[in-house]
Scaffold this motif. Sequence first.
Motif, PDB file in Angstrom:
ATOM      1  N   LEU A   1      15.189   7.455 -56.640  1.00 40.45           N
ATOM      2  CA  LEU A   1      16.570   7.618 -56.401  1.00 40.45           C
ATOM      3  C   LEU A   1      17.429   8.526 -57.114  1.00 40.45           C
ATOM      4  CD1 LEU A   1      16.159   4.617 -55.552  1.00 40.45           C
ATOM      5  CD2 LEU A   1      19.106   3.930 -56.556  1.00 40.45           C
ATOM      6  N   VAL A   2      17.917   9.805 -56.500  1.00 37.66           N
ATOM      7  CA  VAL A   2      18.272  10.847 -57.369  1.00 37.66           C
ATOM      8  C   VAL A   2      19.004  10.974 -56.911  1.00 37.66           C
ATOM      9  CG1 VAL A   2      17.336  13.378 -56.991  1.00 37.66           C
ATOM     10  CG2 VAL A   2      16.293  11.146 -55.362  1.00 37.66           C
ATOM     11  N   GLN A   3      19.323  10.736 -58.421  1.00 36.04           N
ATOM     12  CA  GLN A   3      21.548  11.325 -58.860  1.00 36.04           C
ATOM     13  C   GLN A   3      21.322  12.466 -58.791  1.00 36.04           C
ATOM     14  OE1 GLN A   3      23.722   8.378 -60.822  1.00 36.04           O
ATOM     15  NE2 GLN A   3      24.367  10.158 -62.146  1.00 36.04           N
ATOM     16  N   LEU A   4      22.350  13.175 -58.202  1.00 34.58           N
ATOM     17  CA  LEU A   4      22.734  14.481 -57.801  1.00 34.58           C
ATOM     18  C   LEU A   4      24.665  15.052 -57.873  1.00 34.58           C
ATOM     19  CD1 LEU A   4      22.895  15.293 -54.920  1.00 34.58           C
ATOM     20  CD2 LEU A   4      20.067  15.789 -55.178  1.00 34.58           C
ATOM     21  N   THR A   5      24.928  16.256 -58.328  1.00 37.54           N
ATOM     22  CA  THR A   5      25.803  16.316 -57.611  1.00 37.54           C
ATOM     23  C   THR A   5      25.928  17.544 -56.932  1.00 37.54           C
ATOM     24  OG1 THR A   5      27.007  15.938 -59.753  1.00 37.54           O
ATOM     25  CG2 THR A   5      28.279  17.494 -58.077  1.00 37.54           C
ATOM     26  N   THR A   6      25.865  17.495 -55.545  1.00 38.86           N
ATOM     27  CA  THR A   6      25.866  18.551 -54.774  1.00 38.86           C
ATOM     28  C   THR A   6      27.718  19.117 -54.424  1.00 38.86           C
ATOM     29  OG1 THR A   6      26.658  16.727 -52.657  1.00 38.86           O
ATOM     30  CG2 THR A   6      24.505  17.360 -53.029  1.00 38.86           C
ATOM     31  N   GLY A   7      27.293  20.877 -53.849  1.00 35.61           N
ATOM     32  CA  GLY A   7      29.278  20.998 -54.105  1.00 35.61           C
ATOM     33  C   GLY A   7      28.921  21.460 -52.874  1.00 35.61           C
ATOM     34  N   ARG A   8      29.312  22.728 -52.311  1.00 30.10           N
ATOM     35  CA  ARG A   8      30.293  23.094 -51.467  1.00 30.10           C
ATOM     36  C   ARG A   8      29.168  23.948 -50.614  1.00 30.10           C
ATOM     37  NH1 ARG A   8      34.370  24.806 -48.603  1.00 30.10           N
ATOM     38  NH2 ARG A   8      34.601  26.240 -47.049  1.00 30.10           N
ATOM     39  N   ASP A   9      27.437  24.465 -50.466  1.00 29.87           N
ATOM     40  CA  ASP A   9      27.350  25.296 -49.951  1.00 29.87           C
ATOM     41  C   ASP A   9      25.855  24.532 -49.396  1.00 29.87           C
ATOM     42  OD1 ASP A   9      24.616  27.372 -49.824  1.00 29.87           O
ATOM     43  OD2 ASP A   9      25.636  28.600 -49.907  1.00 29.87           O
ATOM     44  N   LEU A  10      25.683  24.852 -48.344  1.00 21.51           N
ATOM     45  CA  LEU A  10      24.029  23.909 -47.284  1.00 21.51           C
ATOM     46  C   LEU A  10      23.175  24.081 -47.557  1.00 21.51           C
ATOM     47  CD1 LEU A  10      27.550  23.089 -46.198  1.00 21.51           C
ATOM     48  CD2 LEU A  10      25.756  23.494 -44.171  1.00 21.51           C
ATOM     49  N   GLU A  11      23.169  25.280 -48.025  1.00 19.91           N
ATOM     50  CA  GLU A  11      21.580  25.430 -48.495  1.00 19.91           C
ATOM     51  C   GLU A  11      21.399  25.550 -49.680  1.00 19.91           C
ATOM     52  OE1 GLU A  11      18.397  27.161 -48.162  1.00 19.91           O
ATOM     53  OE2 GLU A  11      19.967  26.968 -46.151  1.00 19.91           O
ATOM     54  N   ALA A  12      22.305  25.960 -50.099  1.00 20.60           N
ATOM     55  CA  ALA A  12      22.242  25.557 -52.056  1.00 20.60           C
ATOM     56  C   ALA A  12      21.718  23.807 -52.054  1.00 20.60           C
ATOM     57  CB  ALA A  12      23.313  25.588 -53.423  1.00 20.60           C
ATOM     58  N   ASN A  13      22.769  22.843 -51.449  1.00 17.45           N
ATOM     59  CA  ASN A  13      22.198  21.899 -51.643  1.00 17.45           C
ATOM     60  C   ASN A  13      21.281  21.163 -50.901  1.00 17.45           C
ATOM     61  OD1 ASN A  13      25.099  21.500 -52.434  1.00 17.45           O
ATOM     62  ND2 ASN A  13      26.153  20.879 -50.633  1.00 17.45           N
ATOM     63  N   LEU A  14      21.000  21.858 -50.035  1.00  9.76           N
ATOM     64  CA  LEU A  14      19.367  21.643 -49.492  1.00  9.76           C
ATOM     65  C   LEU A  14      18.290  21.929 -49.766  1.00  9.76           C
ATOM     66  CD1 LEU A  14      17.510  20.952 -46.495  1.00  9.76           C
ATOM     67  CD2 LEU A  14      17.672  23.026 -45.874  1.00  9.76           C
ATOM     68  N   GLU A  15      18.272  22.856 -50.397  1.00 10.10           N
ATOM     69  CA  GLU A  15      17.212  23.404 -51.741  1.00 10.10           C
ATOM     70  C   GLU A  15      17.041  22.803 -52.899  1.00 10.10           C
ATOM     71  OE1 GLU A  15      14.765  25.410 -51.680  1.00 10.10           O
ATOM     72  OE2 GLU A  15      15.282  26.005 -49.652  1.00 10.10           O
TER      73      GLU A  15
END
Length: 278
Positions: free
Chosen positions: A5-19
Motif C-alpha cells: 500500500l503506497v501512501q503518498l501525496t500527489t500534486g497538480r502535475d501529472l508527469e510528476a505524479n506519474l514519476e
Amino acid sequence: MRVALVQLTTGRDLEANLELLRARIREAAGRGAEVVVFPEASMRAFGNSLVDIAEPLDGPWATAVRAAADEAGVVVVAGMFTPGDKGAATTTVRNTLLVHGRGTDAHYDKIHLYDAFGFKESDTVTPGTEAVRFTVDGVTFGLATCYDVRFPALFTANAAAGAQVQIVCASWGAGPGKAEQWDLLVRARAVDTTSYVLACGQSDPAAAGPEAAAAARPGAPTGIGRSAVVDPYGNLVERAGDGPEILYADLDLAAVEEARRTLPVLVNRRLIESGIPG
C-alpha cells in the motif's frame, strides 16, 4: 500473496505524479509485492481542476501506468479521472480506479459520491453504477473508493460474489473526528465481510514536506494518511502514519476461509438484496 500500500501525496502535475508512481512501483516490486495499491486521485490531487486532465482508459497517463505495471511484473491499482457525462451546464469526470498487470485489466468508477462535510463531489463527478472485482492468482479483490467505505452493501456484494480482499483507495478529508471514523470504518468493513481490507490513502500534505503542504488546496480532501491492512476479524495488521510510506503485508488467504467458517455472516444474512449491480 504480498501486497504493498503506497501512501503518498500527489500534486497538480501529472508527469510528476506519474514519476512518483513509477518509482514506488519499482520499489514495491523489489520488495516482493505482487499487488501494489495507490490512493484515490493519484493522477492529480483534489483541489485542482479535473475536467481538463480526465482521459479515457487508453489515454497516455493510464497507458504509462500499465507499462510500469507490466515492466515490474505486478498488479497496480491507482486512482485516476476519466471523462464523465456532459450535461447542459457542466462537464464532469468519473473518479476511476485503474487496475492492470499480470493478465488483469479492469477499472472501477466510484459509486458513492462525497456530498458531505461541506464538499459536493457530485457537482463535478459522474457516479459509477456497478461493483467491480478482479482476480489474480486465484485471489479475488473487490474495489471501493473513499466515501464508498461508509456503505457496507458494496462490500457485502463484493464478498458475496467471491471477494476475499477489499481494496479501498482514498483521499480522506481532514476534520474533527475524521481520522477516528476512517479507522473505525475500514475495520468494520472487514468484520462485515470476513475479508482482508487494504485501505490506502493519500498522506497528509503537511507531513509530506513544505512543498506538498504549500500546494495543497484549503478545504479539499487531500488526505490524512493512516493507510491500513485489516484482517478478516477486524484486527489491525499494519497501519501507516501521516506521511508518505509503503506498507507491506503478506496475506494468508486461509485466514479468510477460517473466518468465514467461524463467523459465517455472509451465509447467515437475511437481507440479501443490495441494490448494487455486479
